[in-house]
Design a protein around this motif. Structure first.
Motif, PDB file in Angstrom:
ATOM      1  N   LEU A  79       0.888  -1.445   0.177  1.00  0.00           N
ATOM      2  CA  LEU A  79      -0.262  -0.100   0.216  1.00  0.00           C
ATOM      3  C   LEU A  79       0.475   1.234  -0.043  1.00  0.00           C
ATOM      4  N   SER A  80       2.089   1.237   0.400  1.00  0.00           N
ATOM      5  CA  SER A  80       2.819   2.181   0.170  1.00  0.00           C
ATOM      6  C   SER A  80       4.053   2.926  -0.734  1.00  0.00           C
ATOM      7  N   LEU A  81       3.301   1.840  -1.802  1.00  0.00           N
ATOM      8  CA  LEU A  81       2.988   2.866  -3.134  1.00  0.00           C
ATOM      9  C   LEU A  81       2.384   3.209  -3.698  1.00  0.00           C
ATOM     10  N   LYS A  82       1.062   3.797  -2.532  1.00  0.00           N
ATOM     11  CA  LYS A  82       0.326   4.190  -3.668  1.00  0.00           C
ATOM     12  C   LYS A  82       0.346   5.402  -3.000  1.00  0.00           C
ATOM     13  N   LEU A  83       1.628   5.998  -2.008  1.00  0.00           N
ATOM     14  CA  LEU A  83       1.815   7.334  -1.294  1.00  0.00           C
ATOM     15  C   LEU A  83       2.859   8.206  -2.505  1.00  0.00           C
ATOM     16  N   SER A  84       2.557   8.861  -2.349  1.00  0.00           N
ATOM     17  CA  SER A  84       3.502   9.916  -3.542  1.00  0.00           C
ATOM     18  C   SER A  84       4.734  10.158  -2.675  1.00  0.00           C
ATOM     19  N   GLN A  85       6.186  10.356  -3.848  1.00  0.00           N
ATOM     20  CA  GLN A  85       6.888  10.227  -3.434  1.00  0.00           C
ATOM     21  C   GLN A  85       7.767  11.915  -1.963  1.00  0.00           C
ATOM     22  N   GLU A  86       6.643  12.586  -1.893  1.00  0.00           N
ATOM     23  CA  GLU A  86       6.798  13.443  -0.446  1.00  0.00           C
ATOM     24  C   GLU A  86       6.204  12.644   0.881  1.00  0.00           C
ATOM     25  N   GLU A  87       4.713  12.271  -0.076  1.00  0.00           N
ATOM     26  CA  GLU A  87       4.640  11.332   1.590  1.00  0.00           C
ATOM     27  C   GLU A  87       5.202  10.055   1.921  1.00  0.00           C
ATOM     28  N   ARG A  88       5.865   9.344   1.128  1.00  0.00           N
ATOM     29  CA  ARG A  88       6.809   8.560   1.825  1.00  0.00           C
ATOM     30  C   ARG A  88       8.299   8.742   1.704  1.00  0.00           C
ATOM     31  N   ASP A  89       8.562   9.563   2.239  1.00  0.00           N
ATOM     32  CA  ASP A  89       9.317  10.632   2.899  1.00  0.00           C
ATOM     33  C   ASP A  89       9.105  10.860   3.975  1.00  0.00           C
ATOM     34  N   ILE A  90       7.872  11.157   4.719  1.00  0.00           N
ATOM     35  CA  ILE A  90       7.284  11.460   5.576  1.00  0.00           C
ATOM     36  C   ILE A  90       7.068  10.709   6.569  1.00  0.00           C
ATOM     37  N   GLN A  91       6.724   9.497   6.040  1.00  0.00           N
ATOM     38  CA  GLN A  91       6.765   8.644   6.280  1.00  0.00           C
ATOM     39  C   GLN A  91       7.859   7.544   6.971  1.00  0.00           C
ATOM     40  N   ILE A  92       8.951   7.378   5.722  1.00  0.00           N
ATOM     41  CA  ILE A  92      10.324   7.039   6.491  1.00  0.00           C
ATOM     42  C   ILE A  92      11.181   7.749   7.140  1.00  0.00           C
ATOM     43  N   GLY A 103      -3.104  25.532   6.721  1.00  0.00           N
ATOM     44  CA  GLY A 103      -2.939  27.191   7.475  1.00  0.00           C
ATOM     45  C   GLY A 103      -2.093  26.705   8.537  1.00  0.00           C
ATOM     46  N   TYR A 104      -2.498  28.586   9.861  1.00  0.00           N
ATOM     47  CA  TYR A 104      -2.384  27.745  11.128  1.00  0.00           C
ATOM     48  C   TYR A 104      -0.240  27.287  11.591  1.00  0.00           C
ATOM     49  N   GLY A 105       0.191  27.306  10.209  1.00  0.00           N
ATOM     50  CA  GLY A 105       1.729  26.729  10.366  1.00  0.00           C
ATOM     51  C   GLY A 105       1.662  24.562  10.441  1.00  0.00           C
ATOM     52  N   CYS A 106       0.521  24.767   9.703  1.00  0.00           N
ATOM     53  CA  CYS A 106       0.403  22.769   9.544  1.00  0.00           C
ATOM     54  C   CYS A 106       0.402  22.304   8.555  1.00  0.00           C
ATOM     55  N   PRO A 107       1.436  21.711   7.796  1.00  0.00           N
ATOM     56  CA  PRO A 107       1.752  21.232   6.926  1.00  0.00           C
ATOM     57  C   PRO A 107       0.390  21.149   5.230  1.00  0.00           C
ATOM     58  N   ASN A 108      -0.562  20.612   5.876  1.00  0.00           N
ATOM     59  CA  ASN A 108      -1.587  20.360   4.848  1.00  0.00           C
ATOM     60  C   ASN A 108      -2.162  19.561   3.764  1.00  0.00           C
ATOM     61  N   GLN A 109      -1.420  18.028   4.596  1.00  0.00           N
ATOM     62  CA  GLN A 109      -1.331  17.028   4.125  1.00  0.00           C
ATOM     63  C   GLN A 109      -2.498  16.252   4.232  1.00  0.00           C
ATOM     64  N   SER A 110      -2.190  14.856   3.855  1.00  0.00           N
ATOM     65  CA  SER A 110      -3.750  14.293   3.757  1.00  0.00           C
ATOM     66  C   SER A 110      -3.918  13.563   4.722  1.00  0.00           C
ATOM     67  N   PHE A 111      -5.589  13.428   5.272  1.00  0.00           N
ATOM     68  CA  PHE A 111      -6.074  12.583   6.736  1.00  0.00           C
ATOM     69  C   PHE A 111      -5.748  10.920   6.180  1.00  0.00           C
ATOM     70  N   LEU A 112      -5.108  11.050   5.186  1.00  0.00           N
ATOM     71  CA  LEU A 112      -4.448   9.293   5.249  1.00  0.00           C
ATOM     72  C   LEU A 112      -3.314   9.258   5.290  1.00  0.00           C
ATOM     73  N   MET A 113      -2.718  10.135   5.114  1.00  0.00           N
ATOM     74  CA  MET A 113      -0.992  10.989   5.849  1.00  0.00           C
ATOM     75  C   MET A 113      -1.267  10.917   6.975  1.00  0.00           C
TER      76      MET A 113
END
Length: 454
Positions: free
Chosen positions: A74-87, A130-140
């Motif tokens: 399932l990690s293959l469905k993450l973007s490279q940016e998301e995968r980098d955060i995960q790792i 906003g408010y300094g938050c990364p604004n990524q997905s709920f999936l992330m």
């Protein structure tokens, strides 16, 4: 095949195993007698002996597959940016938390020194805008809840309370001024939050049975009552407190600062699960809160429920992380632990347990993945979040039980990690809505009949 040929072939195979080992064996057994016995074997018996010798000879060269609970990739469905955060988060948990997890869990203390390090990861409020938050997905957000729980469910719970429940309450129910005041500092973890909803006498029935009260006096609100099981509250800077207004019977939310007179938080002792989490019993005695610290966009329990729905998916992901940590720990153990001359991972009964654990884990992961996709599309319903909480918390119980089982007596020792996962799974099973309450939410949705009493 002649007896001579059989012996010659057998000796050849034995030489492939290890000549030094063979020399040591010759001191313990009578080689001529062994050769004589080999000569008397029939073809079937000889083939079995040859197969065993080949296996033993190559075992040191056998490359075992990696230990990875993401069987469907399932990690293959993450973007490279998301995968980098995960790792990045995985490496942090492996390097900074895993070496101390058992120690702090056993002492029932919190490792405060890691808070700035978690803040430096820049993952708090990861799905907020906003408010300094990364604004990524709920999936992330869900994937990170899993990564934290994969090593330590306590740290994942601490983070979920702060980033999800406390920050989420202000994000969904606070005024613009309140968001500007608190969220940036909470995102950097300069201010730590807690969430006070559950009470000593009401847990599942808190929507209609909340006993903590509030009333307005001039430009202040006076709060009285008790809260229980409030994670982080022994050291949090602010705690979101929910109280029922005496005059209207409607639920209000308040940002209560630790220095507010009338606010008292006492650590709960003797827990068997999530021992690193600092749960508190809170007593509010004529606690004065200014109107400016009332959550301006909360006027009923429906607003409280919005926060719970947003974070319930994260609890399902925590269950996935707990199960994954237990499964991977058990798999690693079975590859190293030897009995009867072989790693126990090579035995059928052990493999059956491992496969059933993996099947449960994979089903949980795919369910949560889809749940977070629905949340990102703003399509998530209460019953969908509840179904994931029900299923994942139940299956996690099964996974951790099997993990303990394949480890035998060592499964109850903290040093092997699984004992901690077994205990912590019990907490996941109950918080953010028990299995029974979440079941009734789903049951109402699919039948059209409410089975709630009262």
């Amino acid at each position: 095949m002649s007896i001579f040929s059989k012996i010659k072939q057998t000796i050849s195979l034995m030489q492939e195993v290890d000549l030094d080992a063979l020399a040591k064996i010759s001191k313990k057994i009578n080689i001529p007698e062994v050769m004589s016995a080999v000569g008397e074997l029939d073809d079937t018996q000889l083939k079995g002996l040859m197969k065993m010798l080949k296996t033993q000879g190559k075992r040191g060269q056998h490359k075992l597959p990696p230990i990875d609970g993401d069987f469907y990739d399932l990690s293959l469905k993450l973007s490279q940016e998301e995968r980098d955060i995960q790792i990045k988060v995985r490496n942090f948990m492996e390097d900074e938390v895993k070496p101390i997890a058992n120690e702090y869990w056993n002492k029932a203390e919190f490792p405060h020194h890691i808070i700035p390090k978690i803040g430096a990861l820049n993952i708090c409020g990861i799905a907020y805008e906003g408010y300094g938050c990364p604004n990524q997905s709920f999936l992330m957000e869900g994937v990170l809840a899993m990564e934290l729980a994969r090593v330590d469910v306590s740290i994942s719970t601490f983070f979920g309370v702060h980033s999800g429940l406390a920050m989420g309450s202000i994000y969904l129910c606070g005024s613009d001024a309140q968001k500007e005041e608190w969220l940036p500092k909470m995102q950097r973890m300069e201010v730590i939050g807690a969430f006070g909803l559950t009470e000593p006498n009401v847990g599942s029935a808190v929507a209609g049975g909340m006993e903590t009260t509030c009333y307005k006096e001039g430009n202040e609100w006076i709060l009285n009552g008790e809260k229980k099981w409030i994670g982080n509250a022994t050291f949090s800077d602010i705690t979101i407190i929910w109280a029922r207004e005496k005059e209207t019977n409607r639920v209000k939310g308040f940002i209560v600062r630790k220095e507010n007179p009338g606010f008292k938080a006492e650590k709960m002792e003797d827990k068997m699960a999530l021992r690193t989490v600092q749960n508190a019993k809170i007593t509010l005695t004529d606690c004065h809160i200014p109107e400016s610290d009332r959550l301006q966009k909360c006027d009923s329990f429906k607003d409280t429920a919005k926060v719970l729905k947003m974070t319930r998916a994260g609890v399902a992901w925590q269950a996935v992380g707990c199960a994954r940590g237990a499964y991977e720990s058990a798999l690693k153990y079975t590859k190293k632990r030897e009995q009867f001359g072989r790693p126990i991972a090579a035995f059928q009964l052990i493999q059956n347990h491992l496969v059933e654990m993996l099947a449960n884990l994979t089903a949980m992961q795919t369910m949560c993945f889809r749940l977070s996709e629905l949340q990102d599309q703003d399509l998530l319903t209460d019953e969908q979040a509840s179904l994931a909480k029900v299923f994942c918390s139940m299956r996690t119980r099964d996974v951790v039980s099997r993990a303990r089982e394949v480890m035998g007596g060592n499964g109850i020792l903290l040093e092997y990690d699984v004992a901690r996962f077994v205990a912590d799974a019990e907490a996941i099973y109950s918080y953010e809505g028990t299995k029974e309450i979440n079941t009734l939410i789903v049951g109402r949705a699919i039948t059209g009949y409410s089975a709630f009493v009262g």
